[in-house]
Each structure stands twice: as structure tokens, then as C-alpha cells.
Design a protein around this motif. Structure first.
Motif, PDB file in Angstrom:
ATOM      1  N   ALA A  82     -13.065   0.615  -2.775  1.00  0.00           N
ATOM      2  CA  ALA A  82     -12.744   1.214  -1.647  1.00  0.00           C
ATOM      3  C   ALA A  82     -12.143   0.060  -1.086  1.00  0.00           C
ATOM      4  CB  ALA A  82     -13.367   1.088  -0.475  1.00  0.00           C
ATOM      5  N   ALA A  83     -11.638  -1.212  -0.545  1.00  0.00           N
ATOM      6  CA  ALA A  83     -11.121  -1.908  -0.554  1.00  0.00           C
ATOM      7  C   ALA A  83      -9.664  -2.248  -0.985  1.00  0.00           C
ATOM      8  CB  ALA A  83     -11.087  -3.437   0.202  1.00  0.00           C
ATOM      9  N   ALA A  84     -10.097  -2.290  -2.647  1.00  0.00           N
ATOM     10  CA  ALA A  84      -8.813  -2.213  -4.128  1.00  0.00           C
ATOM     11  C   ALA A  84      -7.756  -0.440  -3.971  1.00  0.00           C
ATOM     12  CB  ALA A  84      -9.186  -1.946  -5.229  1.00  0.00           C
ATOM     13  N   ALA A  85      -9.118   0.180  -2.987  1.00  0.00           N
ATOM     14  CA  ALA A  85      -8.098   1.585  -3.101  1.00  0.00           C
ATOM     15  C   ALA A  85      -7.003   1.873  -2.184  1.00  0.00           C
ATOM     16  CB  ALA A  85      -9.314   2.435  -3.552  1.00  0.00           C
ATOM     17  N   VAL A  86      -7.578   1.775  -0.905  1.00  0.00           N
ATOM     18  CA  VAL A  86      -6.889   2.357   0.601  1.00  0.00           C
ATOM     19  C   VAL A  86      -6.061   1.364   0.307  1.00  0.00           C
ATOM     20  CG1 VAL A  86      -8.936   3.009   1.033  1.00  0.00           C
ATOM     21  CG2 VAL A  86      -8.250   0.146   1.803  1.00  0.00           C
ATOM     22  N   ARG A  87      -5.874   0.001   0.000  1.00  0.00           N
ATOM     23  CA  ARG A  87      -4.194  -1.004  -0.097  1.00  0.00           C
ATOM     24  C   ARG A  87      -3.743  -0.314  -0.848  1.00  0.00           C
ATOM     25  NH1 ARG A  87      -2.805  -3.117   3.310  1.00  0.00           N
ATOM     26  NH2 ARG A  87      -5.029  -3.581   4.090  1.00  0.00           N
ATOM     27  N   CYS A  88      -3.814   0.686  -2.393  1.00  0.00           N
ATOM     28  CA  CYS A  88      -2.654   1.686  -2.658  1.00  0.00           C
ATOM     29  C   CYS A  88      -1.930   2.436  -1.819  1.00  0.00           C
ATOM     30  CB  CYS A  88      -3.078   2.340  -3.843  1.00  0.00           C
ATOM     31  SG  CYS A  88      -3.844   1.203  -4.809  1.00  0.00           S
ATOM     32  N   PHE A  89      -2.373   3.295  -0.997  1.00  0.00           N
ATOM     33  CA  PHE A  89      -2.349   4.261   0.502  1.00  0.00           C
ATOM     34  C   PHE A  89      -1.010   3.170   1.521  1.00  0.00           C
ATOM     35  CE2 PHE A  89      -2.108   4.960   4.788  1.00  0.00           C
ATOM     36  CZ  PHE A  89      -1.341   5.710   5.257  1.00  0.00           C
ATOM     37  N   PHE A  90      -1.560   2.070   1.898  1.00  0.00           N
ATOM     38  CA  PHE A  90      -0.532   1.559   2.816  1.00  0.00           C
ATOM     39  C   PHE A  90       0.334   0.595   1.553  1.00  0.00           C
ATOM     40  CE2 PHE A  90       0.400  -2.079   6.188  1.00  0.00           C
ATOM     41  CZ  PHE A  90      -0.048  -1.108   7.327  1.00  0.00           C
ATOM     42  N   SER A  91      -0.099  -0.134   1.057  1.00  0.00           N
ATOM     43  CA  SER A  91       1.023  -0.773  -0.048  1.00  0.00           C
ATOM     44  C   SER A  91       1.896   0.346  -0.410  1.00  0.00           C
ATOM     45  CB  SER A  91       0.939  -2.051  -0.995  1.00  0.00           C
ATOM     46  OG  SER A  91      -0.274  -2.860  -0.184  1.00  0.00           O
ATOM     47  N   LYS A  92       1.593   0.900  -0.910  1.00  0.00           N
ATOM     48  CA  LYS A  92       2.990   2.004  -1.287  1.00  0.00           C
ATOM     49  C   LYS A  92       4.061   2.942  -0.681  1.00  0.00           C
ATOM     50  CE  LYS A  92       0.631   2.897  -5.758  1.00  0.00           C
ATOM     51  NZ  LYS A  92       1.395   2.789  -7.047  1.00  0.00           N
ATOM     52  N   THR A  93       3.075   3.288   0.672  1.00  0.00           N
ATOM     53  CA  THR A  93       3.632   3.926   1.853  1.00  0.00           C
ATOM     54  C   THR A  93       5.147   2.642   2.037  1.00  0.00           C
ATOM     55  OG1 THR A  93       2.120   4.789   2.311  1.00  0.00           O
ATOM     56  CG2 THR A  93       4.128   4.494   3.709  1.00  0.00           C
ATOM     57  N   LEU A  94       4.544   1.477   2.393  1.00  0.00           N
ATOM     58  CA  LEU A  94       5.933   0.619   2.448  1.00  0.00           C
ATOM     59  C   LEU A  94       6.843   0.082   1.327  1.00  0.00           C
ATOM     60  CD1 LEU A  94       4.034  -1.659   4.220  1.00  0.00           C
ATOM     61  CD2 LEU A  94       4.218  -0.283   5.505  1.00  0.00           C
ATOM     62  N   ASP A  95       6.421  -0.424   0.220  1.00  0.00           N
ATOM     63  CA  ASP A  95       7.329   0.175  -0.300  1.00  0.00           C
ATOM     64  C   ASP A  95       8.032   1.255  -0.540  1.00  0.00           C
ATOM     65  OD1 ASP A  95       6.971  -2.777  -0.828  1.00  0.00           O
ATOM     66  OD2 ASP A  95       5.793  -2.231  -2.620  1.00  0.00           O
ATOM     67  N   ALA A  96       8.038   1.907  -0.973  1.00  0.00           N
ATOM     68  CA  ALA A  96       7.564   3.651  -0.786  1.00  0.00           C
ATOM     69  C   ALA A  96       9.378   3.603   0.144  1.00  0.00           C
ATOM     70  CB  ALA A  96       7.858   4.950  -1.059  1.00  0.00           C
ATOM     71  N   LEU A  97       8.930   2.940   1.401  1.00  0.00           N
ATOM     72  CA  LEU A  97       9.275   3.519   2.209  1.00  0.00           C
ATOM     73  C   LEU A  97      11.086   2.315   2.536  1.00  0.00           C
ATOM     74  CD1 LEU A  97       7.528   5.694   4.493  1.00  0.00           C
ATOM     75  CD2 LEU A  97       9.406   6.472   3.328  1.00  0.00           C
ATOM     76  N   GLY A  98      10.846   1.204   1.713  1.00  0.00           N
ATOM     77  CA  GLY A  98      11.807   0.511   1.784  1.00  0.00           C
ATOM     78  C   GLY A  98      11.551  -0.669   3.629  1.00  0.00           C
ATOM     79  N   ALA A  99      10.949  -0.990   3.905  1.00  0.00           N
ATOM     80  CA  ALA A  99       9.667  -1.916   4.418  1.00  0.00           C
ATOM     81  C   ALA A  99       9.712  -3.254   3.774  1.00  0.00           C
ATOM     82  CB  ALA A  99       8.536  -1.336   5.192  1.00  0.00           C
ATOM     83  N   GLU A 100      10.798  -4.042   4.309  1.00  0.00           N
ATOM     84  CA  GLU A 100      10.710  -5.305   3.959  1.00  0.00           C
ATOM     85  C   GLU A 100      10.085  -5.698   4.686  1.00  0.00           C
ATOM     86  OE1 GLU A 100      15.591  -5.624   3.226  1.00  0.00           O
ATOM     87  OE2 GLU A 100      15.128  -6.044   5.707  1.00  0.00           O
TER      88      GLU A 100
END
Length: 204
Positions: free
Chosen positions: A152-170
Motif C-alpha cells: 500500500a505504501a508503494a502503491a499510493v506513492r504512484c498517485f502523489f508523485s505522478k500528480t506532481l510530475d504530470a502537472l510540472g511541480a518542481e
């Protein structure tokens, strides 16, 4: 800073409250909170979900799983953030660098190495995980409930990291000030830190 506009506190009470809370915690307003300024309720629910997962894990275990997931996701933001936590929790600069790069001298026992390999595989291709992969975790003493927590800890990281990177958060410029330069370089596995020099690509 991002590919979408990020609202100010005037966007609403919930956004303003989230920004104030973040500034009190970090001493500045992180870019990740600006991204969620459009939907502060999502950040609130994310925090609750994360707390429910993290509450069953030691801080060290959670941070190691998250670091492994962030590395596989090429998430500089999460590598810098969670690497900073491990540094505060007693890792030396060399130990953190070795852990972040899967080095032979990382201060990890075999159970932790197996756990991080499993977490990376969850992110990379969960369908490739076999009963044997889970069996290797069990052989290291992990219970079924603990294997759920790791997954679960690994899987939820996909949501957060991908949201930030897809929207260009530096990643925040503050990491450049708070971490040694060699660690910043090691932990920056994807997007560059805010304010970094970007080499323009010439158009033929």
C-alpha cells in the motif's frame, strides 16, 4: 513552477487554511501544496489515507519503502523529501546516498533490501509480482499484514508523485539550501529543483 495555474489563498477558506498549515509546518509554502490549491479536499483525504497506512509501519520502514517507490517513479520531489527525513533520523550523508542508489554499503539488512526491491517492483509493474516475490518477503519474517502495508505504501506513492510530475511541480528550492550539494544531485532523479538552470534545446 507548474504547467497549470496555482491559486492563491483567496481561492477559498479551505485553500487558505491548507496554505497556512503548510507554511507553519515547513517555514514556507511548498510547491506541492500550491498544486493542490485547486482541490484542498484531495490533499486532506490524501493525508488521511497516508496516515492510515503509515500508522501500521515504523518510520524507518515507511521511509525506505517510499524512497524505493520514488526512485522507481523518478520523482525528485519525493526522493528529496523522504531522503531528508532519513537524514534527520540518523542516516549519514554517505549512508543515504548508498541507500538511494541501491549501493552495496547501504545500512540495510537483507529484509529491508528485499522489502525495497518488492516496493520498486510494485511501482514498476505490479502484474509481474508472483507468489515467489511475496514468499521471499515471508522468508524474511514479514507477516501478511506487513506485506499489505509495504504494498500500500508503494502503491499510493504512484498517485502523489505522478500528480506532481504530470502537472510540472518542481521540487522546492529550499532543498538546495537544506541538503548538501552531493545529496541534492543524487536524489534529483527526475525534475530539476526549482530555479535550476535548464539548458535550452536548439530547434533545427
Amino acid at each position: 513552477m507548474a504547467f497549470i495555474s496555482t491559486p492563491g489563498p483567496e481561492a477559498g477558506d479551505a485553500t487558505a487554511a491548507m496554505y497556512v498549515s503548510a507554511e507553519e509546518s515547513y517555514g514556507y509554502l511548498p510547491n506541492m501544496y500550491r498544486i493542490f490549491g485547486h482541490r484542498p479536499e484531495v490533499m486532506e483525504k490524501w493525508g488521511a489515507l497516508l496516515a492510515s497506512i503509515r500508522g501500521h509501519m515504523s518510520l524507518r520502514r515507511y521511509e525506505l519503502v517510499t524512497l524505493a517507490a520514488a526512485r522507481e517513479l523518478k520523482s525528485s520531489y519525493c526522493m528529496l523529501a523522504h531522503g531528508s527525513v532519513l537524514l534527520r533520523e540518523g542516516f549519514s550523508e554517505t549512508q543515504l546516498a548508498d541507500t538511494a542508489t541501491d549501493g552495496a554499503h547501504a545500512p540495510l539488512d537483507e529484509a529491508e533490501r528485499e522489502m525495497m526491491r518488492f516496493a520498486a517492483k510494485v511501482v514498476r509493474d505490479a502484474t509481474s509480482i508472483t507468489r515467489e516475490d511475496v514468499g521471499r518477503l515471508k522468508a524474511q519474517g514479514f507477516t501478511d499484514a506487513e506485506i499489505f502495508d509495504i504494498t500500500a505504501a508503494a502503491a499510493v506513492r504512484c498517485f502523489f508523485s505522478k500528480t506532481l510530475d504530470a502537472l510540472g511541480a518542481e521540487p522546492d528550492a529550499a532543498y538546495r539550501e537544506r541538503l548538501p550539494a552531493n545529496l541534492v544531485q543524487t536524489l534529483t532523479v527526475g525534475r530539476k529543483i526549482e530555479g535550476s538552470f535548464q539548458t535550452a534545446t536548439a530547434t533545427p
